[in-house]
Design a protein around this motif. Structure first.
Motif, mmCIF file in Angstrom:
data_model
loop_
_atom_site.group_PDB
_atom_site.id
_atom_site.type_symbol
_atom_site.label_atom_id
_atom_site.label_comp_id
_atom_site.label_asym_id
_atom_site.label_seq_id
_atom_site.Cartn_x
_atom_site.Cartn_y
_atom_site.Cartn_z
ATOM 1 N N GLY A 1 -6.643 0.226 -5.924
ATOM 2 C CA GLY A 1 -6.075 0.672 -7.185
ATOM 3 C C GLY A 1 -7.129 1.177 -8.152
ATOM 4 O O GLY A 1 -6.911 2.147 -8.882
ATOM 5 N N GLU B 1 -5.817 -4.534 -2.514
ATOM 6 C CA GLU B 1 -4.945 -3.783 -3.408
ATOM 7 C C GLU B 1 -5.657 -3.424 -4.710
ATOM 8 O O GLU B 1 -5.529 -2.307 -5.213
ATOM 9 C CB GLU B 1 -3.695 -4.598 -3.724
ATOM 10 N N ARG C 1 -2.236 -10.400 -6.357
ATOM 11 C CA ARG C 1 -2.370 -9.340 -5.367
ATOM 12 C C ARG C 1 -3.559 -9.666 -4.472
ATOM 13 O O ARG C 1 -4.259 -10.655 -4.672
ATOM 14 C CB ARG C 1 -2.584 -7.979 -6.040
ATOM 15 N N ALA D 1 0.150 -1.282 -0.391
ATOM 16 C CA ALA D 1 -0.518 -1.808 -1.578
ATOM 17 C C ALA D 1 0.101 -1.272 -2.861
ATOM 18 O O ALA D 1 0.481 -0.103 -2.951
ATOM 19 C CB ALA D 1 -2.001 -1.447 -1.538
ATOM 20 N N GLN D 2 0.214 -2.150 -3.863
ATOM 21 C CA GLN D 2 0.574 -1.741 -5.212
ATOM 22 C C GLN D 2 -0.738 -1.426 -5.929
ATOM 23 O O GLN D 2 -1.560 -2.311 -6.135
ATOM 24 C CB GLN D 2 1.314 -2.862 -5.938
ATOM 25 N N THR D 3 -0.920 -0.177 -6.324
ATOM 26 C CA THR D 3 -2.253 0.235 -6.752
ATOM 27 C C THR D 3 -2.442 0.385 -8.256
ATOM 28 O O THR D 3 -3.578 0.482 -8.722
ATOM 29 C CB THR D 3 -2.645 1.565 -6.078
#
Length: 318
Positions: A265, A261, A257, A292-294
């Protein structure tokens, strides 16, 4: 985008909020419109501003965009009062008269009869806190603000204001919170948790430093190279930030990532945080936060906790 409740209230906001500190200054109308469209299209709702941003011009731009770009009802509109710029520089004034006059000006610039969340931007040592809270009560009673709160206040001030307002009426505190600034964990967050007050985290990316872009140099188009924002970024460019940034970059590489991110997160995984307010100069920068993948693995969170742990002593720790 995930939607979260603000503390113990029924106010719902998007997990990522859109900050407008640079609007009408570094971010022009075209870029701001693109940001706002992208934000709302991604499910974002919390639009954060202040009467002091660009001396009111940021609010004017938002008012224009809420007439031409997205409907007013599509956003949770938050603004702040208590700071203005006078002939001698920055003036802090959280007196009843100054706050309510500021709110009236904000409503006119924003083109609305109410804001969803109204915050006192910073403590005013010359004004009794009871008087400041009285202005918040009046804003609620008159319907000009649906919810109220504080920004950048200490834990004891948060607790005192909540007591003066009464149960459930202090909705939120907005504070700087990131891997590079964890001071609020000593008293503000415990107070907010105990009182059911929601937390809005401003500068969750460490004033841009946690994106990793300052590891080797200062980019020419960055805030740190800007004449009026260099001082804002400079505190996080020293040696103390280095180990935290490097640990973040290592974690991001391991998770495949970006540092952005992972930093985002981490903040969104903290107790009581309802929203992380991200300010971007361009729409391209904002999109990185919106997609974003958090969620982070517990082991990564624990490692980042350790490397960024703030110094804590008496009386918080004995």
């Amino acid at each position: 985008m995930e939607e979260r409740l603000v503390g113990a209230t029924g106010l719902r906001v998007s997990a990522v909020g859109l900050g407008t500190l640079t609007w009408s200054r570094d971010t022009d109308e075209h870029e701001a419109a693109e940001q706002l469209r992208d934000f709302v299209d991604a499910g974002g709702t919390l639009l954060d501003t202040a009467a002091s941003y660009a001396d009111g011009a940021a609010e004017e731009l938002i008012g224009h965009l809420l007439r031409t770009t997205v409907p007013r009802d599509d956003v949770v509109l938050c603004t702040k009062a208590g700071v203005r710029h006078g002939a001698g520089g920055r003036v802090v004034d959280a007196s009843r008269g100054a706050l309510l006059s500021s709110l009236d000006g904000s409503l006119e610039r924003l083109g609305t009869d109410h804001v969803d969340l109204w915050l006192v931007q910073t403590p005013d040592p010359r004004t009794p806190l009871a008087e400041t809270v009285g202005a918040l009560e009046h804003a609620l009673g008159s319907g000009r603000a649906r919810y109220v709160g504080l920004s950048n206040h200490a834990g004891w001030q948060t607790a005192r204001a909540a007591t003066l307002l009464g149960p459930g009426r202090l909705a939120a505190v907005e504070v700087e919170y990131s891997l590079l600034q964890r001071g609020v964990e000593r008293e503000v967050l415990p107070a907010a948790t105990d009182l059911g007050v929601g937390v809005l985290a401003w500068s969750p990316l460490g004033r841009g430093v946690l994106t990793g872009k300052y590891r080797r140099s200062v980019p020419a188009d960055s805030r740190a190279a800007s004449a009026h924002l260099a001082g804002f970024v400079e505190p996080y460019l020293g040696r103390d930030a280095g180990p935290v940034v490097e640990a973040l970059v290592t974690a991001a590489e391991g998770l495949q990532r970006t540092p952005l991110e992972v930093a985002l997160g981490w903040v969104l995984g903290r107790p009581q945080v309802a929203s992380a307010v991200v300010g971007a100069r361009t729409a391209a920068q904002l999109r990185a936060a919106l997609t974003a993948q958090t969620a982070l693995p517990e082991a990564i969170t624990a490692a980042l906790d350790e490397v960024s742990a703030p110094a804590v002593g008496y009386p918080e720790r004995r």
